[in-house]
Design an enzyme around this catalytic site. Structure first.
Site, PDB file in Angstrom:
ATOM      1  N   GLU A 115      49.004  54.794  30.868  1.00 42.99           N
ATOM      2  CA  GLU A 115      50.016  53.746  30.928  1.00 42.99           C
ATOM      3  C   GLU A 115      49.937  52.883  29.689  1.00 42.99           C
ATOM      4  O   GLU A 115      48.940  52.925  28.954  1.00 42.99           O
ATOM      5  CB  GLU A 115      49.829  52.885  32.183  1.00 42.99           C
ATOM      6  CG  GLU A 115      48.535  52.094  32.220  1.00 42.99           C
ATOM      7  CD  GLU A 115      48.287  51.412  33.566  1.00 42.99           C
ATOM      8  OE1 GLU A 115      48.565  52.025  34.616  1.00 42.99           O
ATOM      9  OE2 GLU A 115      47.809  50.274  33.560  1.00 42.99           O
ATOM     10  N   HIS A 172      40.627  48.363  33.289  1.00 40.97           N
ATOM     11  CA  HIS A 172      41.664  47.420  32.904  1.00 40.97           C
ATOM     12  C   HIS A 172      42.107  46.542  34.064  1.00 40.97           C
ATOM     13  O   HIS A 172      41.928  46.901  35.226  1.00 40.97           O
ATOM     14  CB  HIS A 172      42.879  48.158  32.321  1.00 40.97           C
ATOM     15  CG  HIS A 172      43.558  49.064  33.297  1.00 40.97           C
ATOM     16  ND1 HIS A 172      43.071  50.313  33.613  1.00 40.97           N
ATOM     17  CD2 HIS A 172      44.679  48.921  34.042  1.00 40.97           C
ATOM     18  CE1 HIS A 172      43.860  50.893  34.491  1.00 40.97           C
ATOM     19  NE2 HIS A 172      44.853  50.064  34.788  1.00 40.97           N
ATOM     20  N   ARG A 192      40.062  51.346  42.465  1.00 39.79           N
ATOM     21  CA  ARG A 192      39.743  49.921  42.371  1.00 39.79           C
ATOM     22  C   ARG A 192      38.232  49.754  42.243  1.00 39.79           C
ATOM     23  O   ARG A 192      37.473  50.237  43.068  1.00 39.79           O
ATOM     24  CB  ARG A 192      40.260  49.224  43.638  1.00 39.79           C
ATOM     25  CG  ARG A 192      40.680  47.824  43.423  1.00 39.79           C
ATOM     26  CD  ARG A 192      41.336  47.243  44.674  1.00 39.79           C
ATOM     27  NE  ARG A 192      42.722  47.646  44.834  1.00 39.79           N
ATOM     28  CZ  ARG A 192      43.256  48.122  45.968  1.00 39.79           C
ATOM     29  NH1 ARG A 192      42.509  48.275  47.043  1.00 39.79           N
ATOM     30  NH2 ARG A 192      44.525  48.419  46.031  1.00 39.79           N
TER      31      ARG A 192
HETATM   32 ZN    ZN Z   1      46.746  50.551  35.745  1.00 41.51          ZN
END
Ligand code: ZN
Length: 310
Positions: A115, A172, A192
């Site tokens: 991304e 990130h 996560r």
């Molecule tokens: Zn992400």
């Protein structure tokens, strides 16, 4: 000339979301904690509807499946990209995404997730998390087990207009007060790592520590982005990134400029201003796709656009 494919975004309420998608972008949002606008998406968790023209009311995934000629007969089972606007009122969890190979094996054949972020807006002292400080996997595991989050994560200052490429395996997190435009692979797989011990409906959100440790690249290396700028008569084109999955550019237009479409298809998000594409009015918050063979087109007005293509 072929029709422009205008899309109706899908919105997602998130514990960390806010109301800027309404106040700044004029969207009709479902709650005052709306975190994400899936603006150009054919993902099953948020499939955009076509707003006008002969395919009005159909979804983007339907169009991809039934009219691949509009996308230059591009290969692939799913529409390859996903464009979002994210409004983070509070910090997002610290996370990491797998690459294609890992996701294919561990996530039922899903795509991995590369991304990139264009910072649309942020607080004056805005920050973002990109990368970590562990030298190797062993140190990474130890820092995670001992919950040394401050030491582990790389926090950086940001300003409006900054751009980051987030490769798979990159730790990130978007932090509070930040609005970004995200261009990503069409995937919804997130591991996560740390969620600030927050509760959602009375419970902490699930963490994925083992998968995170599996995919985090050690040591972290910053990815260089951006560089070249093209000045046309009325348009400045900033090249933000080209990687295996996408090319992303930022266009700043003042006046009138002709372009020729030479991609299989082009995703366009209007991030500021208003104007026209040919005879069709466009404004901040609009998202559309120029189909294959659209040919020459004229942009007019005062506009800032983010474009992407495969
Ligand atoms: Zn992400």
């Amino acid at each position: 000339m072929k029709n422009i494919i205008f899309l109706e975004p899908v919105f997602k309420s998130m514990i960390w979301g806010g109301n800027k998608l309404a106040t700044e972008y004029g969207y009709d949002i479902p709650s005052d904690h709306t975190g994400e606008c899936w603006a150009i998406s054919a993902h099953k968790n948020g499939d955009c509807t076509i707003k006008k023209g002969e395919f009005r009311g159909q979804t983007l995934s339907w169009l991809w499946a039934n009219h691949r000629e509009l996308f230059g007969n591009a290969q692939g089972e799913v529409f390859p990209l996903l464009i979002k606007i994210i409004d983070a009122k509070t910090d997002l969890s610290i996370q990491v995404h797998p690459d294609d190979a890992y996701a294919r094996e561990k996530e039922n054949g899903s795509l991995g997730k590369t991304e990139c972020w264009y910072i649309l807006d942020c607080d004056e002292d805005g920050e973002i998390v990109v990368g970590h400080n562990a030298r190797d996997k062993e140190e990474l595991r130890q820092m995670i087990e001992e919950k040394r989050w401050k030491e582990l994560i790389k926090v950086r200052p940001i300003k409006k207009g900054d751009f980051f490429q987030i490769e798979p395996g990159t730790v990130h997190a978007i932090k509070k007060g930040t609005v970004i435009l995200e261009t990503q692979q069409n995937s919804d797989i997130t591991y996560r790592l740390y969620d600030y011990d927050r509760l959602e409906n009375g419970k902490p959100r699930e963490l994925h520590l083992e998968k995170s440790i599996d995919v985090i690249r050690c040591p972290h290396e910053d990815k260089n982005t951006g560089g070249s700028v093209t000045e046309l008569n009325a348009c400045r084109i900033e090249h933000l990134i080209t990687c295996e999955f996408y090319t992303v550019d930022k266009l700043t237009l003042q006046g009138e400029q002709e372009f020729t479409m030479d991609q299989k298809f082009l995703n366009v998000s209007v991030i500021a201003g208003s104007g026209f594409i040919d005879e069709t009015p466009i404004k901040k918050g609009d998202h559309f796709i120029l189909p294959y063979g659209y040919g020459k087109y004229v942009l007019k007005g005062e506009l800032e656009l983010i474009t992407s293509h495969i």
